[in-house]
Scaffold this motif. Structure first.
Motif, PDB file in Angstrom:
ATOM      1  N   ASN A   1       0.830  -1.213   0.000  1.00 50.68           N
ATOM      2  CA  ASN A   1       0.000   0.000   0.000  1.00 50.68           C
ATOM      3  C   ASN A   1       0.866   1.264   0.000  1.00 50.68           C
ATOM      4  N   ARG A   2       1.938   1.237   0.808  1.00 48.23           N
ATOM      5  CA  ARG A   2       2.854   2.392   0.843  1.00 48.23           C
ATOM      6  C   ARG A   2       3.456   2.641  -0.544  1.00 48.23           C
ATOM      7  N   PHE A   3       3.862   1.545  -1.187  1.00 51.21           N
ATOM      8  CA  PHE A   3       4.492   1.689  -2.499  1.00 51.21           C
ATOM      9  C   PHE A   3       3.484   2.219  -3.528  1.00 51.21           C
TER      10      PHE A   3
ATOM     11  N   MET B   1      11.893  -4.211  -8.760  1.00 48.56           N
ATOM     12  CA  MET B   1      11.231  -3.377  -7.740  1.00 48.56           C
ATOM     13  C   MET B   1      12.260  -2.678  -6.864  1.00 48.56           C
ATOM     14  N   LYS B   2      13.348  -3.364  -6.567  1.00 49.06           N
ATOM     15  CA  LYS B   2      14.423  -2.761  -5.765  1.00 49.06           C
ATOM     16  C   LYS B   2      15.003  -1.554  -6.512  1.00 49.06           C
ATOM     17  N   GLU B   3      15.196  -1.704  -7.823  1.00 49.27           N
ATOM     18  CA  GLU B   3      15.737  -0.598  -8.632  1.00 49.27           C
ATOM     19  C   GLU B   3      14.743   0.566  -8.706  1.00 49.27           C
ATOM     20  N   ILE B   4      13.464   0.246  -8.880  1.00 48.17           N
ATOM     21  CA  ILE B   4      12.445   1.311  -8.928  1.00 48.17           C
ATOM     22  C   ILE B   4      12.397   2.042  -7.589  1.00 48.17           C
TER      23      ILE B   4
ATOM     24  N   GLU C   1       9.631   2.889   2.347  1.00 47.30           N
ATOM     25  CA  GLU C   1      10.127   1.924   3.338  1.00 47.30           C
ATOM     26  C   GLU C   1       9.581   0.539   2.983  1.00 47.30           C
ATOM     27  N   MET C   2      10.471  -0.369   2.550  1.00 39.95           N
ATOM     28  CA  MET C   2      10.047  -1.695   2.079  1.00 39.95           C
ATOM     29  C   MET C   2      10.980  -2.783   2.614  1.00 39.95           C
ATOM     30  N   PRO C   3      10.890  -3.052   3.926  1.00 43.10           N
ATOM     31  CA  PRO C   3      11.830  -4.016   4.519  1.00 43.10           C
ATOM     32  C   PRO C   3      11.710  -5.434   3.960  1.00 43.10           C
TER      33      PRO C   3
ATOM     34  N   LEU D   1      14.370  -9.044   9.786  1.00 38.33           N
ATOM     35  CA  LEU D   1      13.051  -8.610   9.333  1.00 38.33           C
ATOM     36  C   LEU D   1      12.031  -8.738  10.466  1.00 38.33           C
ATOM     37  N   THR D   2      12.100  -9.828  11.210  1.00 40.58           N
ATOM     38  CA  THR D   2      11.122 -10.046  12.285  1.00 40.58           C
ATOM     39  C   THR D   2      11.211  -8.925  13.325  1.00 40.58           C
ATOM     40  N   GLU D   3      12.386  -8.339  13.455  1.00 44.60           N
ATOM     41  CA  GLU D   3      12.540  -7.273  14.442  1.00 44.60           C
ATOM     42  C   GLU D   3      11.934  -5.953  13.968  1.00 44.60           C
ATOM     43  N   SER D   4      11.711  -5.824  12.653  1.00 47.41           N
ATOM     44  CA  SER D   4      11.098  -4.599  12.137  1.00 47.41           C
ATOM     45  C   SER D   4       9.565  -4.682  12.173  1.00 47.41           C
ATOM     46  N   PHE D   5       9.011  -5.901  12.398  1.00 47.09           N
ATOM     47  CA  PHE D   5       7.548  -6.086  12.378  1.00 47.09           C
ATOM     48  C   PHE D   5       6.937  -5.681  13.703  1.00 47.09           C
ATOM     49  N   ARG D   6       5.670  -5.343  13.626  1.00 47.86           N
ATOM     50  CA  ARG D   6       4.909  -5.027  14.836  1.00 47.86           C
ATOM     51  C   ARG D   6       3.740  -5.986  14.961  1.00 47.86           C
TER      52      ARG D   6
END
Length: 331
Positions: free
Chosen positions: A226-228, A292-295, A302-304, A326-331
């Motif tokens: 959604n952010r993207f 997608m990484k290049e775009i 923010e796309m962890p 990655l798990t540490e960036s999740f809520r």
């Protein structure tokens, strides 16, 4: 009311076969471009695609097969492109027939490498097809289930609402429900991203993370998507609609998902190369991850999850360490 005219399928894989099955049931005639004459000969002899979805039977008298993409493009009004995105440019290299007066439907859930464009944008910029002549097919739709006639909901997107409805009417049937949308670019980007997230889901599964975590992963994935989409193509859209969230869920959870299968092998310790060889079918998300990484390097959303999958597939990061971070960036 717009009429789609006569319809041709471009591509010979499983998704192409499923779409051909649905369209020919309604129209009783399709053109079908396949690259290989030997495949066409086998198809005519057997009454089914010799290489994919072999249980789907066709009346070959209703099909005008050709390995000449120019003849098919010249003779048909609506062209449904269903080739894997990495190969699209190779097929189009052979094409000398102009496309700007055709109705182009893309069923390619991928991005055009090198150009880093979703397929409708590629046809618009490179082939000068007006946006009103471009449509895409989206929604949770594994070809295996369509051939088994299991209930499936498809979304047809086009800037021209009448044309979207006309094509939706061609594919609708007892087991296919359709609706229309104007968000063609958003739907195409969502389809690219959900393949990346399905690889992530597979990697986590291969690393023995359970269903509880998978649900958190996919919840975070839909927020990331959604952010993207909001950054790259702001539009009136509900991200919880089946064409976005539904397609993400089926690709993240289903045993038919090639991207999930590919990710699972990576999680279990396969190298990218050996996983690709063993798969035999193309996991679009592998190419989509890099594009997608290049775009995103231009727009900085923010796309962890995307970053983690990229690091594992392209920077040879250890999947265990990468997913732990990655798990540490999740809520």
């Amino acid at each position: 009311m717009h009429n789609c005219g006569n319809i041709a399928i471009i591509g010979g894989g499983s998704w192409a076969t499923a779409i051909a099955k649905v369209v020919v049931k309604h129209t009783r005639h399709i053109g079908w471009y396949m690259r290989r004459d030997d495949r066409i000969a086998d198809f005519k002899r057997l009454g089914h695609n010799p290489a994919y979805l072999t249980t789907a039977l066709f009346n070959v008298n209703e099909i005008d097969f050709s390995s000449d993409i120019n003849r098919i493009a010249h003779d048909y009004d609506t062209l449904v492109f269903v080739t894997p995105s990495p190969y699209l440019k190779n097929h189009l290299k052979k094409l000398h027939t102009p496309l700007y007066d055709k109705f182009i439907v893309t069923a390619i859930k991928g991005i055009v490498p090198d150009e880093n464009l979703v397929v409708s944008e590629y046809f618009h910029r490179v082939w000068e097809v007006p946006y009103a002549h471009l449509a895409c097919i989206g929604g949770p739709s594994h070809s295996e289930e369509i051939v088994l006639e299991r209930l499936t909901y498809l979304t047809i997107a086009c800037a021209d609402a009448e044309k979207a409805q006309a094509f939706a009417d061609v594919v609708a049937g007892e087991y296919i429900k359709t609706k229309t949308s104007a968000d063609i670019v958003g739907i195409e980007y969502a389809a690219v991203l959900k393949n990346v997230y399905a690889i992530a889901a597979g990697i986590c599964n291969g690393l023995k993370y359970g269903d509880n975590f998978q649900a958190v992963l996919l919840s975070n994935a839909i927020q990331e998507m959604n952010r993207f989409l909001t950054a790259v193509y702001p539009a009136q859209r509900s991200i919880d609609d089946s064409v976005y969230l539904g397609d993400l869920l089926v690709t993240g959870y289903s045993k038919f998902s090639r991207n999930r299968t590919f990710g699972k092998m990576i999680g279990k310790g396969y190298s990218v190369k050996s996983a690709q060889i063993e798969m035999e079918m193309i996991a679009e998300g592998y190419f989509g991850t890099k594009c997608m990484k290049e775009i995103n390097s231009q727009i900085h959303v923010e796309m962890p999850i995307l970053d983690a999958v990229y690091n594992i597939l392209y920077a040879r990061s250890n999947p265990q360490i990468e997913i732990k971070l990655l798990t540490e960036s999740f809520r």
